[in-house]
Structures are given as structure tokens and as C-alpha cells.
Design a protein around this motif. Structure first.
Motif, PDB file in Angstrom:
ATOM      1  N   GLY A  57       0.828  -1.200   0.000  1.00  0.00           N
ATOM      2  CA  GLY A  57       0.000   0.000   0.000  1.00  0.00           C
ATOM      3  C   GLY A  57       0.864   1.252   0.000  1.00  0.00           C
ATOM      4  N   ALA A  58       1.943   1.222  -0.786  1.00  0.00           N
ATOM      5  CA  ALA A  58       2.953   2.279  -0.681  1.00  0.00           C
ATOM      6  C   ALA A  58       3.208   3.060  -1.970  1.00  0.00           C
ATOM      7  N   ARG A  59       2.424   2.845  -3.001  1.00  0.00           N
ATOM      8  CA  ARG A  59       2.674   3.549  -4.267  1.00  0.00           C
ATOM      9  C   ARG A  59       2.735   5.066  -4.081  1.00  0.00           C
ATOM     10  N   HIS A  60       1.837   5.583  -3.259  1.00  0.00           N
ATOM     11  CA  HIS A  60       1.659   7.028  -3.164  1.00  0.00           C
ATOM     12  C   HIS A  60       2.828   7.749  -2.519  1.00  0.00           C
ATOM     13  N   PHE A  61       3.743   7.009  -1.902  1.00  0.00           N
ATOM     14  CA  PHE A  61       4.887   7.661  -1.276  1.00  0.00           C
ATOM     15  C   PHE A  61       5.949   8.084  -2.298  1.00  0.00           C
ATOM     16  N   PHE A  62       5.963   7.433  -3.443  1.00  0.00           N
ATOM     17  CA  PHE A  62       7.061   7.593  -4.382  1.00  0.00           C
ATOM     18  C   PHE A  62       6.649   8.355  -5.638  1.00  0.00           C
ATOM     19  N   GLU A  63       7.545   9.253  -6.070  1.00  0.00           N
ATOM     20  CA  GLU A  63       7.278  10.025  -7.281  1.00  0.00           C
ATOM     21  C   GLU A  63       7.393   9.158  -8.528  1.00  0.00           C
ATOM     22  N   PHE A  64       8.293   8.191  -8.505  1.00  0.00           N
ATOM     23  CA  PHE A  64       8.475   7.281  -9.639  1.00  0.00           C
ATOM     24  C   PHE A  64       9.331   6.107  -9.179  1.00  0.00           C
ATOM     25  N   TRP A  65       9.404   5.093 -10.032  1.00  0.00           N
ATOM     26  CA  TRP A  65      10.306   3.958  -9.786  1.00  0.00           C
ATOM     27  C   TRP A  65      11.011   3.626 -11.090  1.00  0.00           C
ATOM     28  N   ILE A  66      12.302   3.392 -10.970  1.00  0.00           N
ATOM     29  CA  ILE A  66      13.127   3.051 -12.118  1.00  0.00           C
ATOM     30  C   ILE A  66      13.410   1.559 -12.075  1.00  0.00           C
ATOM     31  N   GLY A  67      13.039   0.863 -13.152  1.00  0.00           N
ATOM     32  CA  GLY A  67      13.278  -0.573 -13.246  1.00  0.00           C
ATOM     33  C   GLY A  67      14.335  -0.887 -14.277  1.00  0.00           C
ATOM     34  N   ILE A  68      14.578  -2.172 -14.469  1.00  0.00           N
ATOM     35  CA  ILE A  68      15.657  -2.596 -15.356  1.00  0.00           C
ATOM     36  C   ILE A  68      15.428  -2.162 -16.800  1.00  0.00           C
ATOM     37  N   GLU A  69      14.153  -2.039 -17.199  1.00  0.00           N
ATOM     38  CA  GLU A  69      13.876  -1.676 -18.589  1.00  0.00           C
ATOM     39  C   GLU A  69      14.069  -0.183 -18.860  1.00  0.00           C
TER      40      GLU A  69
END
Length: 210
Positions: A118-130
Motif C-alpha cells: 500500500g505504498a505507491r503514493h509515497f514515491f514520485e516514480f520507480w526506475i526498473g531494469i527496462e
């Protein structure tokens, strides 16, 4: 400190059992009796491509597919939350600290974990391998995050449970922190000279004020 970049697996969400069991499933099928669960600890941190290029260089794509299939099927039942993570993220966010994730996992896997927490709203974005050409310990993912945030690197910290996270942060010129709950252990992380060791996620609250 204006921004914090987090690794995901083993830092924010305890995926250690999931990762080890997934590797054991894949490796036991291909190399019966050759690997034990403790052997799989070394595979936590590097990308799947890096790991399987060493283990089975002629079967990398097939091994990755088998890994991701089993991992996806068993993800939700095998992950757990670390104590104090959500509460600390809430306080950091309320203090205006900008938060993002820099991982070697795929974005959809990160998102699945965030939804469980339930933590999506804490982060501005996420960088993944792609999102990058070169994964940690190359500085590219960290530098991309700094660019997206538009902050001075002197006000940024990279936090993780593996040396890839610490070295990527150092290579990018930001502060670094290792987490003592890393499966590889505090002593292992200290070899890479992070600026801080976190013994509980809430330790961040005093660090950002410093």
C-alpha cells in the motif's frame, strides 16, 4: 537531505524467501542437487541476466522466463514487510523529502510489491531494469533518478541492502546507506564504506535532519 532513492527488494520489502525459493526451483530443475538455498544468497542484488549469464550462459532467456513465471505465481504468499517501513515513509513524505525507487527489477514487479505494501503514493516514480542500459553498480539508474527529480546530487541519498546499491550511489556522487537487515549482513555492507548503516528504517528520520 532533499531526496532519498531506495532499492526495493530486501530494502523496503522482504523478498528474500521469494527470491531464494525461486532460484532453487529453477536451478534444481536444471542442475539437480548442485545448489542449496544458502548458495542463492549471492544471486540477490545482480540482475537476472547477470546471474544466469554466469550459471547457464547458453540458456539465459529460458532461465529468466522460468524464474519470472514461478516468481510471479508465488510472489504474494512469500513476501513480507519490514518493521517500520511504512511509518517512516509517511514521516519522510510529510517532511517534504522526495522519494523514489531505483531497482534492478522490472517495473511491474516493483509495482506489485508496492501494491501489497500500500505504498505507491509515497514515491514520485520507480526506475526498473527496462528504464536503463546499465544497471547498478553503474551510476546510470541513480543519475537518471537525480535528473527526473531535478535536485542537486549533494542532497540525495541511495539506500540498499547490497553492494550494488552502495557502489552505484558512490559512482553517482551521492550519499549512501546500507541496511543492517540485509541478508548478506551488516559486516558485508561495511566493506563498501556506506556513509550510514540503518539499524531500523526510522534511523532515516534523524539522518535527514542532519
Amino acid at each position: 537531505m532533499k531526496a532519498i532513492l531506495f532499492d526495493f527488494d530486501g530494502t523496503l520489502l522482504n523478498t528474500n524467501d521469494l527470491i531464494i525459493q525461486t532460484f532453487m526451483h529453477v536451478l534444481e530443475e536444471r542442475f539437480p542437487g548442485m545448489y542449496k538455498p544458502e548458495d542463492c544468497i549471492q544471486f540477490i542484488g545482480p540482475s537476472l541476466k547477470e546471474t544466469f549469464e554466469e550459471i547457464a550462459p547458453d540458456e539465459v532467456e529460458d532461465m529468466i522466463l522460468k524464474y519470472r513465471t514461478w516468481n510471479h505465481e508465488h510472489h504474494d504468499e512469500l513476501v513480507t514487510e519490514y518493521e517500520g517501513v511504512i511509518e517512516t515513509l509517511e514521516q519522510l513524505k510529510s517532511q517534504g523529502i522526495r522519494l523514489a525507487i531505483v531497482s534492478t527489477k522490472r517495473r511491474d514487479t516493483i509495482e506489485r510489491g508496492l501494491d501489497i505494501m500500500g505504498a505507491r503514493h509515497f514515491f514520485e516514480f520507480w526506475i526498473g531494469i527496462e528504464d536503463v542500459t546499465n544497471v547498478k553498480p553503474d551510476p546510470e539508474p541513480v543519475l537518471l533518478a537525480i535528473e527526473k527529480l531535478g535536485v542537486d546530487k549533494g542532497e540525495v541519498m541511495m539506500i540498499g541492502d547490497n553492494y550494488h546499491d552502495i557502489e552505484a550511489g558512490k559512482n553517482a556522487g551521492v550519499k549512501t546507506a546500507g541496511v543492517s537487515w540485509s541478508l548478506k549482513g551488516e559486516a558485508f555492507l561495511k566493506q563498501f564504506n556506506p556513509d550510514y548503516i540503518l539499524y531500523h528504517m526510522s534511523d532515516l528520520l534523524s539522518i535527514v535532519k542532519g
